[in-house]
Design an enzyme around this catalytic site. Sequence first.
Site, PDB file in Angstrom:
ATOM      1  N   SER A 104     -13.289  -7.577  -3.338  1.00 42.46           N
ATOM      2  CA  SER A 104     -14.289  -6.711  -2.716  1.00 42.46           C
ATOM      3  C   SER A 104     -14.523  -5.531  -3.637  1.00 42.46           C
ATOM      4  CB  SER A 104     -13.829  -6.237  -1.339  1.00 42.46           C
ATOM      5  OG  SER A 104     -12.588  -5.556  -1.415  1.00 42.46           O
ATOM      6  N   CYS A 110      -3.855  -1.343   1.190  1.00 45.76           N
ATOM      7  CA  CYS A 110      -2.916  -2.087   0.350  1.00 45.76           C
ATOM      8  C   CYS A 110      -1.523  -1.472   0.371  1.00 45.76           C
ATOM      9  CB  CYS A 110      -3.440  -2.205  -1.081  1.00 45.76           C
ATOM     10  SG  CYS A 110      -5.043  -3.005  -1.186  1.00 45.76           S
ATOM     11  N   HIS A 168     -13.073  -4.607   5.068  1.00 53.39           N
ATOM     12  CA  HIS A 168     -14.367  -5.083   4.595  1.00 53.39           C
ATOM     13  C   HIS A 168     -15.444  -4.545   5.530  1.00 53.39           C
ATOM     14  CE1 HIS A 168     -12.390  -7.681   1.826  1.00 53.39           C
ATOM     15  NE2 HIS A 168     -11.896  -8.488   2.752  1.00 53.39           N
ATOM     16  N   ARG A 226      -4.113 -15.116   2.797  1.00 53.19           N
ATOM     17  CA  ARG A 226      -4.129 -14.765   1.375  1.00 53.19           C
ATOM     18  C   ARG A 226      -2.901 -13.923   1.043  1.00 53.19           C
ATOM     19  NH1 ARG A 226      -4.864  -9.492   1.711  1.00 53.19           N
ATOM     20  NH2 ARG A 226      -6.338  -8.606   3.176  1.00 53.19           N
ATOM     21  N   ILE A 243      -2.966  -5.229   3.782  1.00 54.27           N
ATOM     22  CA  ILE A 243      -4.141  -5.034   4.622  1.00 54.27           C
ATOM     23  C   ILE A 243      -5.257  -4.328   3.861  1.00 54.27           C
ATOM     24  CG2 ILE A 243      -3.346  -2.821   5.569  1.00 54.27           C
ATOM     25  CD1 ILE A 243      -4.512  -3.860   8.316  1.00 54.27           C
TER      26      ILE A 243
END
Length: 248
Positions: free
Chosen positions: A167, A183, A83, A76, A80
């Site tokens: 998420s 991120c 989850h 995607r 990083i």
Amino acid sequence: MDAADLDVRLVGIGDDAVDYRDAWELQREVHAGVVAGGPGTVLMLEHPPVFTAGKRTRPADHPADPGGAPVLDVDRGGTITFHGPGQLVGYPIVRLPQHVFVVDYVRRVEEALIGVCRELGVTTARVPGRSGVWLRADEPGRGTRPERKIAALGIRVSKGVTMHGFSLNCDVDLGWFDRFTPCSIDDAGVTSLSAELGRDVTVAEVLPVVERHLRGLLAWEPYDATPDYEPRPDPVRGPRVEVLAPGA
């Protein structure tokens, strides 16, 4: 697409949380079905703890100590993220109409999550230059918390059909985010619905609210966008969305 045509599928939460690699394989299967003409589908689930590194992840972004959670490279856009339990993950796998461009699609998903947060009592918006859904920094004299992200997005589009998704932090253990720079943004924080509302907000409580807002925004009708917050620089240059050629 009519909202009723969207197949929202609960794959597994709580004790039935789905291993990321199994969910990734399921995404590919559903994606092939949508490309072949099947109905748009949203997979809703939780994952056991896992770090996923998108196309823009730098080596320095990986957690020095992942706490036993795997670190997986994925196809995607974005960098990083984490989850884990207490985080609602949604994978919309839908064909984009000709009048809906990729950026418009991303904004629709963000708008759905903004609407979810608003309905639950948390005010959020977009931050131009940074994907996801954000809360403002505390005003001077009212606290010391920086801008903080409550929902993350990472998208891939292949053959005109989306993959991966979002998420939303419900009651996730925020300590996981101290192990890395989410991120690749080091001047902001991460939060959850539970942290902001001062009560336990579970994935099960949030699920029907997310489904309702997604159905509305992915019916592709016009909508009124929530005004953005002030823009911020993107710490890693490059697209946040992985888009492949029509035949790919």
